[in-house]
Design a protein around this motif. Sequence first.
Motif, mmCIF file in Angstrom:
data_model
loop_
_atom_site.group_PDB
_atom_site.id
_atom_site.type_symbol
_atom_site.label_atom_id
_atom_site.label_comp_id
_atom_site.label_asym_id
_atom_site.label_seq_id
_atom_site.Cartn_x
_atom_site.Cartn_y
_atom_site.Cartn_z
ATOM 1 N N UNK A 1 60.574 51.409 54.167
ATOM 2 C CA UNK A 1 59.314 52.046 54.564
ATOM 3 C C UNK A 1 59.515 53.050 55.709
ATOM 4 N N UNK A 2 60.588 53.835 55.633
ATOM 5 C CA UNK A 2 60.877 54.811 56.686
ATOM 6 C C UNK A 2 59.769 55.848 56.785
ATOM 7 N N UNK A 3 59.237 56.275 55.628
ATOM 8 C CA UNK A 3 58.226 57.334 55.641
ATOM 9 C C UNK A 3 56.964 56.925 56.405
ATOM 10 N N UNK A 4 56.632 55.632 56.377
ATOM 11 C CA UNK A 4 55.442 55.190 57.109
ATOM 12 C C UNK A 4 55.649 55.307 58.615
ATOM 13 N N UNK B 1 50.067 61.054 56.982
ATOM 14 C CA UNK B 1 50.717 62.175 57.663
ATOM 15 C C UNK B 1 52.179 62.379 57.296
ATOM 16 N N UNK B 2 52.811 61.389 56.682
ATOM 17 C CA UNK B 2 54.230 61.538 56.357
ATOM 18 C C UNK B 2 54.472 62.652 55.336
ATOM 19 N N UNK B 3 53.439 63.026 54.569
ATOM 20 C CA UNK B 3 53.635 64.062 53.546
ATOM 21 C C UNK B 3 53.939 65.416 54.181
ATOM 22 N N UNK B 4 53.577 65.605 55.455
ATOM 23 C CA UNK B 4 53.829 66.898 56.102
ATOM 24 C C UNK B 4 55.322 67.159 56.258
ATOM 25 N N UNK B 5 56.084 66.282 56.962
ATOM 26 C CA UNK B 5 57.525 66.548 57.072
ATOM 27 C C UNK B 5 58.253 66.430 55.739
ATOM 28 N N UNK B 6 57.809 65.509 54.881
ATOM 29 C CA UNK B 6 58.478 65.355 53.584
ATOM 30 C C UNK B 6 58.185 66.552 52.681
ATOM 31 N N UNK B 7 56.980 67.098 52.766
ATOM 32 C CA UNK B 7 56.658 68.292 51.991
ATOM 33 C C UNK B 7 57.475 69.487 52.440
ATOM 34 N N UNK B 8 57.627 69.648 53.754
ATOM 35 C CA UNK B 8 58.460 70.733 54.286
ATOM 36 C C UNK B 8 59.904 70.561 53.836
ATOM 37 N N UNK C 1 49.960 41.305 46.958
ATOM 38 C CA UNK C 1 51.028 41.963 47.701
ATOM 39 C C UNK C 1 52.351 41.906 46.957
ATOM 40 N N UNK C 2 52.504 40.981 46.028
ATOM 41 C CA UNK C 2 53.755 40.857 45.274
ATOM 42 C C UNK C 2 53.824 41.827 44.107
ATOM 43 N N UNK C 3 52.664 42.241 43.563
ATOM 44 C CA UNK C 3 52.636 43.003 42.320
ATOM 45 C C UNK C 3 52.066 44.417 42.452
ATOM 46 N N UNK C 4 51.267 44.653 43.483
ATOM 47 C CA UNK C 4 50.529 45.915 43.573
ATOM 48 C C UNK C 4 51.448 47.089 43.919
ATOM 49 N N UNK C 5 51.255 48.211 43.233
ATOM 50 C CA UNK C 5 52.073 49.406 43.460
ATOM 51 C C UNK C 5 51.886 49.989 44.855
ATOM 52 N N UNK C 6 50.772 49.687 45.498
ATOM 53 C CA UNK C 6 50.467 50.311 46.784
ATOM 54 C C UNK C 6 51.045 49.538 47.969
ATOM 55 N N UNK C 7 51.640 48.390 47.705
ATOM 56 C CA UNK C 7 52.246 47.596 48.772
ATOM 57 C C UNK C 7 53.750 47.845 48.820
ATOM 58 N N UNK C 8 54.344 47.574 49.972
ATOM 59 C CA UNK C 8 55.791 47.724 50.150
ATOM 60 C C UNK C 8 56.455 46.355 50.162
ATOM 61 N N UNK C 9 57.748 46.331 49.949
ATOM 62 C CA UNK C 9 58.496 45.083 50.015
ATOM 63 C C UNK C 9 58.123 44.085 48.936
ATOM 64 N N UNK C 10 57.753 44.583 47.740
ATOM 65 C CA UNK C 10 57.409 43.690 46.644
ATOM 66 C C UNK C 10 58.180 44.082 45.390
ATOM 67 N N UNK C 11 57.847 43.492 44.254
ATOM 68 C CA UNK C 11 58.620 43.724 43.025
ATOM 69 C C UNK C 11 58.663 45.201 42.621
#
Length: 221
Positions: free
Chosen positions: A96-99, A118-125, A35-45
């Motif tokens: 993490x607003x988009x989540x 699902x966040x890609x829908x409003x962000x894509x628009x 969780x500290x290093x992975x690109x797919x996690x939030x709130x890390x390095x």
Amino acid sequence: MRLMLGTIFVLALLHIGQLVIYFLINDPDQFDFIELLDFDYEGNLPSWYSSFALLFAAILLAVISRYHYLEKERYRHHWFGLALIFLFLSLDEGAQIHEGIGDLVSNIVPAEGVFYFAWVIPYGIAAIVFLISYLKFLFSLPKLLRIQFVISGGLFLLGAIGLELIGAREAEAHGTATILYSFLYTVEELCEMLGVVLFVYALTGLINRRLGAFTLEFHVN
């Protein structure tokens, strides 16, 4: 730019290294540090770096915007708008607003297939509206700056939305613990990071040509 690229290189090495170990051992219980290093996690390095890089771009845009307002130049509002957008993106990366937005959207439309996240829908628009409203501004820029903006923006959107759509389908079909999904979100995050670096490089080049040296002063009362 060298500092930012060096930071990305180190973060990528750490991320890929822990992924290799993860898939070799294949025991999630042994990987609390993921969780500290992975690109797919939030709130890390990696996410802290991305948030700072976006904030730095917002500061540079605010400086350019201030210059255009003082000179009463055309499109000064567009520069200010860009500064606000990158400030929001920085906050989004950190908070993490988009989540949260994705959770709301998934209650309205089915979150499946490429729209599994699902966040890609409003962000894509929002991205389409932004591109349309900024077309004249883009073509008003000097050729070199325009090319840099197009490449950096295209690279960022390729990662943030394009690869996110592909990764969403893989996540829905096979989960998020597959090698393919890990590859997709690794490339996705690298595209975003490198897009911001190129954008910052373009902004600093513009500041160097138009403003020369400048200082930022912060006063605390």
